[in-house]
Design an enzyme around this catalytic site. Structure first.
Site, PDB file in Angstrom:
ATOM      1  N   ASP A 529       0.860  -1.184   0.000  1.00 54.04           N
ATOM      2  CA  ASP A 529       0.000   0.000   0.000  1.00 54.04           C
ATOM      3  C   ASP A 529       0.902   1.241   0.000  1.00 54.04           C
ATOM      4  O   ASP A 529       2.123   1.147   0.151  1.00 54.04           O
ATOM      5  CB  ASP A 529      -0.882  -0.032   1.246  1.00 54.04           C
ATOM      6  CG  ASP A 529      -2.092   0.874   1.145  1.00 54.04           C
ATOM      7  OD1 ASP A 529      -2.225   1.581   0.123  1.00 54.04           O
ATOM      8  OD2 ASP A 529      -2.906   0.876   2.089  1.00 54.04           O
ATOM      9  N   GLU A 532       2.520   5.124  -4.019  1.00 51.34           N
ATOM     10  CA  GLU A 532       2.462   6.081  -5.134  1.00 51.34           C
ATOM     11  C   GLU A 532       3.753   6.903  -5.317  1.00 51.34           C
ATOM     12  O   GLU A 532       4.047   7.209  -6.487  1.00 51.34           O
ATOM     13  CB  GLU A 532       1.262   7.031  -4.942  1.00 51.34           C
ATOM     14  CG  GLU A 532      -0.081   6.365  -5.045  1.00 51.34           C
ATOM     15  CD  GLU A 532      -0.443   5.561  -3.797  1.00 51.34           C
ATOM     16  OE1 GLU A 532      -1.224   4.610  -3.919  1.00 51.34           O
ATOM     17  OE2 GLU A 532       0.081   5.887  -2.716  1.00 51.34           O
ATOM     18  N   ASP A 605      -9.251   4.002  -1.825  1.00 52.33           N
ATOM     19  CA  ASP A 605     -10.108   4.377  -0.697  1.00 52.33           C
ATOM     20  C   ASP A 605     -11.304   5.187  -1.167  1.00 52.33           C
ATOM     21  O   ASP A 605     -11.188   6.377  -1.463  1.00 52.33           O
ATOM     22  CB  ASP A 605      -9.304   5.203   0.316  1.00 52.33           C
ATOM     23  CG  ASP A 605      -8.114   4.431   0.840  1.00 52.33           C
ATOM     24  OD1 ASP A 605      -8.159   3.195   0.820  1.00 52.33           O
ATOM     25  OD2 ASP A 605      -7.119   5.061   1.242  1.00 52.33           O
TER      26      ASP A 605
END
Length: 1218
Positions: A529, A532, A605
């Protein structure tokens, strides 16, 4: 310290339940995007716009052995700046166009393609470039209909097919590569002499303003919020316009929350005001319809029309913006604006969607074949708080008979969010806990984020710092520090090769010379996770763009690739921890082109709203179109939505979406209520249990689909335009889709309170409801049908012509299903055929690369005895196509895995849409146990519940060849020159006559009644006029319409009409029939409602019995006998055993008078070669079969009574098809 860190993070994190748009740039806040749009606006306003870029013809160098050339490119704006052009044609027809700055002040980042591609593509040795005065040309393709033309001045590259332009680069003259420069030189402006009348004055004029604009907008520094981007290299942006002149629909460029058919961003009716942005970002609670960038970026775009499909892949790693417009309904103009990098565009010529996916997968790789268990249900939450919590959740799933395969742990398992390090207060026994989960084949997934807590007692951080593999601050001297879940954190620079072996060593479960994760197991898999990367105190919640990576590259150059490297290396680490290696499972949030090779993704999300549920379906489809099939939407991957507490109806619908997503995980935010499926009240809990079981029963379908995508690149979820590229009615559909090549069509419900919905059927084919067997009919130009959508059902159809293998026995986990038997659902198409595939391997290792697998094809076709259902070995037929990356020369059907599966059987075969009850069902030379429920046949136009044949335990194995024969009676038409058999009434405007027309025509001895609008179907009614009683009632079907009642069955559509079939006249020599041509319409209508035997409702006392043969003609000219009835309307079924029964009609003498009904023409009906209609023809009808009476027309003088003949001289022979 931990509490203090948590307080700091709470101050940094967003607090509202909606995206904070101010945290992310719009185009107007990004200097290079402003410049790109301004350039486009100037071009549009100009009447004489011309690109300043041109090819120097004298510099062209064509490779003598390959389809490539290089040339110098010059710009009239900057004559002293050098550019190079490199154009290549690959051996599969893909065209690669590269342009770079040569001998500049700095090197432009040119490594994006090297990370995305699986290998350097092979250049065609056969295609040759022809050099002309104004252009270069290369012609190729099997039909020599593909042509690439590179024009010199201005520079354009055009791909043609059949003489029509398909893709044009720089057709609108927007190409611009901002060259490297110094700030001082940038500020100088060339002096230009003023016009003659002002010759005494020298003016400073920017002679490039017509193209670049007057101002240097954001060249050297840029501010956003409190952050300043220093831009030490100055402007280096790249702009290119790419036009699709013959394609009005474009798809792809994930990830965005919007329609699959990408809406426009320019033009008068633009859907969005901003371009689509590609910039991997942690967009908290994103909008459900927006061009905003999200977590991943794949610069791959399809362009589609009814004529062809083409695509482009723009290999650029920096932030990019894409404008989309349509100057007409059949064309698309796009404008690509990137912050840095070179021009490296791959043009895929198609011409079909299948071709494009194959071309793209040869470039960037096909999706990996996942572990079988990874396609099952995953249960996650931020967070399961302890080892005992995990055990309790598993226990409750088992108690409630709900299957689950994977339990997940979010960041709270880790002490102070130091990944790999267990918090022993809550997880004192992590290995034992994992083994408890693994006892019945289940797995654990644990999160590992890329940020490392900056503390010396954390071995992962300490080793990374000592190896000097951390991302640097501007200037490259110091390690960068930012804030994330761990508090003060550092980020690993995975562009540094020194990090690779070290990172993979961390996942070893056995002790070694360096620290590794020994408190783990080989059945613990990984979730990446925040990659980015997400940095809470960074610009746009990400990394400063002037940070430095290995090689001196700025973060701006590599941003969109950054997350893929973590995903790649983690997948390698998981794979390498066992010998032999196992297939890894690694979930990523950030991705780029090529990420599909390493695992799965989910879309981040979102909110628990109906709008986000709807958007999630579209996003997963977009990812599939973008080449990344192993995707779960946000969040049917996170079922229920990450934020919020959905009501039961919404949660049920979200599971309905999730079970039809390739990646299926339930997840929730730490602040939401617990919502494991067993916690719901009834009936919702039972509905979710049935949904989970449905997913598990379909695992063979999912796994087979993933084998196909791992080889061909075709997406697992297929939008309509991929399946039916010629059907324009489905080009914009994004709320329903097909599962691979299985023929399964699903439309998840994503709106509140829905009880029925509309499903689009794109073809003239039958589709069956998966649960109820209801048959729905499409149309040649597409048709929408209404289907039930109760809360406990997802609209789910099987396309006619499909065979779907499932496993129906409920198990606690997928591993326990390994030796379970299979059910085959056979959905017959309108021709009575079907086929399907099944792929199996051990689901865990790479032994399939060694030929240890099963790949079967199930086929249903017609043969002499009826329907033949058979299983054949696809692997033996196509060994080189079975496994991705391995061209097996041969296949051994007795391989180790196949032998292990030798006892796995097919326990049921369920056939939908048979025309009639079979005479017998045989397999292995013996009669099988079967049951038949009558219903609608596949080959009619009728809607209703389909007939169902269930063959129980046929005694066949899933890994072997076998045949099952479903025997039905057939007959065939044989051409001769004796008579007329089929007719067409002129008043029906070319449509085949109905039973209504037959009734009105009053045919005494035979009725040939094809179904309305359907050539293949027909009914033959034969009556025997004898001196006895007549049927007392006109034959009616159950709905009161025309057609006989065959026992308890509803009449086939062939004879369904407003009237029943004709019956004989009481006395054929009376004038009643002759007078029928003069009857009024009113009298005819009255007669149509009267009882048979006379036109006025009287009795036909001399009619004792009659026979009716009901059937259809198939595509081979065979008449498929479906039903035989006798004794009037009492419905007793005749036994038809003979193979020699014939029905013959032949002309006799010329004593027929004016006896034709009003529907008959008077002359010139085409009855065969060189023959004309003769009203004197007489018919004699003969039927011969054991136990059948022989009879013929009592009146030999009666002529043919119906319109012109379609076929002459045909004999109808009944029996088994030879």
């Amino acid at each position: 310290m931990r509490a203090f860190s948590s307080l700091l993070l709470l101050a940094i994190l967003p607090t509202s339940l909606a995206v904070k748009s101010q945290d992310f740039k719009t185009c107007s806040q990004a200097g290079f995007c402003r410049r790109g749009r301004a350039l486009s606006a100037r071009a549009q306003e100009s009447q004489s716009w011309r690109s300043p870029y041109s090819v120097d013809p004298s510099s062209i160098a064509v490779s003598p052995e390959q389809a490539s050339f290089v040339a110098a490119v010059k710009s009239s704006l900057y004559p002293d700046v050098k550019f190079s052009l490199d154009v290549r044609v690959h051996d599969d027809g893909v065209v690669r166009v590269r342009m770079d700055e040569v001998d500049g002040l700095r090197k432009r980042y040119d490594e994006a393609a090297s990370w995305a591609l699986i290998a350097e593509p092979t250049i065609s040795p056969d295609v040759k470039w022809a050099v002309g005065k104004k252009e270069l040309r290369a012609t190729y393709g099997p039909k020599k209909d593909i042509e690439v033309v590179v024009s010199y001045d201005p520079l354009t590259v055009t791909l043609y097919r059949g003489g029509k332009p398909q893709v044009v680069l720089n057709g609108r003259g927007l190409l611009h590569m901002e060259h490297f420069r110094t700030k001082a030189a940038s500020e100088e402006k060339a002096p230009v002499e003023a016009p003659a009348e002002d010759s005494q004055v020298v003016m400073q004029v920017n002679n490039r303003a017509w193209f670049e604009g007057e101002e240097e907008d954001g060249f050297w520094e840029e501010k956003f919020g409190s952050w300043t981007d220093s831009k030490p290299k100055g402007p280096e942006s790249l702009f290119i316009d790419i036009t699709f002149p013959k394609h009005g629909h474009v798809y792809g460029i994930p990830q965005h929350a919007t329609n699959l058919d990408l809406p426009t961003t320019t033009g008068d009716d633009a859907h969005f005001s901003d371009p689509y942005r590609l910039f991997n970002a942690d967009v908290f609670e994103y909008n459900a319809d927006s061009p905003m960038s999200l977590y991943g970026s794949i610069p791959f775009m399809h362009a589609h029309s009814t004529e062809s499909t083409v695509a482009i892949f723009n290999a650029v790693a920096s932030e990019s913006w894409i404008d989309i417009g349509h100057s007409s309904a059949t064309s698309t103009e796009t404008h690509w604006m990137s912050e840095s990098g070179i021009l490296d565009v791959f043009i895929m010529p198609g011409p079909t969607p299948t071709d494009v996916f194959a071309q793209y997968s040869r470039l960037t790789g096909a999706p990996a074949l996942p572990a079988h268990w990874a396609l099952a249900y995953h249960q996650c939450r931020w967070n399961y708080i302890s080892s005992d919590d995990v055990r309790e959740v598993q226990k409750r799933f088992d108690e409630e008979d709900m299957p689950v395969d994977v339990f997940w742990l979010d960041i709270e398992y880790a002490e102070e969010h130091k990944y790999f390090i267990w918090d022993k207060k809550t997880f004192p026994d992590p290995v034992d806990m994992s083994h408890d989960v693994e006892a019945i084949g289940r797995k654990m997934v644990v999160i590992i984020d890329p940020h490392l807590k900056r503390t010396e007692d954390y071995p992962v951080y300490k080793e990374a710092k000592d190896l000097d593999v951390l991302v640097k601050t501007p200037g490259g001297e110091n390690n960068y520090e930012g804030w994330c879940w761990s508090g003060s954190s550092a980020w690993i620079d995975f562009f540094n090769p020194s990090s690779w072996d070290w990172w993979t060593s961390l996942f070893k479960t056995e002790p070694g010379e360096t620290w590794s994760w020994t408190e783990s197991t080989v059945d613990t898999y990984i979730w990446n996770d925040m990659n980015e990367p997400s940095i809470f105190n960074g610009p746009e919640i990400s990394m400063p763009r002037d940070n430095i990576h290995h090689g001196g590259w700025e973060h701006r150059d590599v941003h969109n690739i950054n997350g893929m490297l973590l995903h790649n290396l983690t997948a390698q680490a998981v794979m390498m921890r066992t010998d032999p290696p196992r297939r890894p499972f690694v979930l990523t949030r950030s991705f780029y082109a090529g990420s599909q090779r390493f695992g799965a993704m989910w879309t981040g999300d979102n909110l628990g709203t109906w709008e986000h549920m709807t958007a999630g379906v579209k996003m997963v489809l977009a990812n599939n179109v973008g080449g990344f099939s192993f995707a779960g939407s946000s969040r049917p991957a996170d079922v229920g939505g990450f934020f919020g507490n959905p009501e039961p109806e919404m949660l049920v619908r979200w599971y309905g979406v999730g079970i039809f997503s390739p990646f299926f995980r339930a997840h929730a935010h730490i602040d939401t209520k617990r919502r494991e499926p067993y916690l719901l009240d009834e009936p919702y809990k039972s509905i979710l249990r049935s949904f989970l079981r449905l997913r598990y029963s379909l695992l063979p379908v999912w796994y087979t689909a993933f084998r196909e995508t791992s080889v061909t690149g075709l997406p697992v979820l297929r939008p309509h335009w991929v399946m039916f590229p010629k059907d324009e009615g489905g080009f914009s559909l994004d709320d329903q889709y097909f599962l691979g090549s299985s023929g399964l069509l699903v439309k998840p419900i994503t709106q509140k309170g829905v009880t029925e919905t509309s499903v689009y059927l794109p073809e003239d084919q039958v589709y069956y409801d998966y649960f109820t067997y209801e048959a729905y009919r499409g149309a040649p130009k597409g048709k929408s049908v209404t289907v039930p959508a109760a809360l406990d059902k997802v609209p789910f159809l099987i396309r006619g012509g499909s065979i779907v293998p499932t496993r129906e026995r409920p198990r606690r986990s997928s591993v326990l299903m390994k030796h379970d038997p299979f059910t085959l659902r056979v959905a017959l198409d309108t021709k009575g055929t079907a086929k399907g595939e099944l792929y199996l391997d051990d689901g865990e290792t790479f032994s399939h690369h060694d030929g240890k697998f099963i790949w079967r094809e199930f086929v249903v076709g017609k043969q002499s005895k009826g329907l033949l259902i058979r299983s054949t070995d696809l692997a033996a037929q196509k060994p080189g196509e079975a496994v991705n990356g391995v061209a097996l020369p041969t296949y051994n059907g007795a391989n180790e895995f196949a032998n292990d599966m030798a006892t796995v059987r097919v326990e049921r075969v369920v056939v939908f849409g048979l025309s009639a009850k079979p005479k017998s069902v045989q397999g292995g030379g013996k009669e099988l146990h079967w049951e038949y429920t009558p219903g609608v046949a596949s080959n009619t136009k009728k809607q209703g519940t389909a007939s169902v044949l269930v063959i129980k335990d046929p005694g066949v194995g899933v890994s072997s060849d076998w045949e099952i024969v479903v025997q039905t009676l057939y007959a065939r038409f044989h051409d001769d020159r004796r008579c007329v058999f089929t007719f067409e009434l002129p008043q029906t405007n070319g449509q085949w006559m109905s039973a209504t027309s037959v009734e009105q025509a009053r045919v005494p001895m035979v009725a040939v009644a094809p179904a309305l609008h359907s050539r293949p179907s027909l009914t033959v009614a034969m009556q025997e006029p004898l001196n006895s009683t007549t049927p007392s009632q006109h034959l009616q079907d159950r709905e009161g319409r025309g057609g006989p009642v065959h026992g308890a069955e509803e009449a086939p559509e062939d004879v369904a009409s407003d009237k029943g079939p004709p019956v004989p006249e009481k006395d054929f020599k009376t004038d009643r029939l002759a007078r029928s041509r003069t009857h009024s319409k009113q009298h005819s209508a009255k007669h149509a409602r009267s009882a048979p035997g006379s036109q006025d409702g009287g009795r036909a006392d001399n009619v004792r019995a009659w026979l009716m043969l009901v059937g259809r003609e198939d595509e081979d000219g065979w008449f498929v006998l479906e039903r035989v009835t006798d004794q009037g309307g009492r419905g007793r079924r005749c036994s038809v055993e003979s193979t020699t029964a014939t029905l013959v009609a032949e002309p006799t003498g010329n004593d027929g008078a004016d006896a034709a009904g009003s529907s008959a023409p008077s002359s010139n009906a085409d009855v065969g070669p060189g023959r004309q209609y003769d009203p004197s023809w007489r018919h004699a009808w003969y039927v011969s079969a054991p136990g059948w009476p022989k009879f013929k027309d009592a009146d030999h003088s009666k002529p043919s009574l119906l319109g012109r003949a379609k076929k002459a001289a045909r004999t109808l022979s009944f029996g088994h098809k030879a």
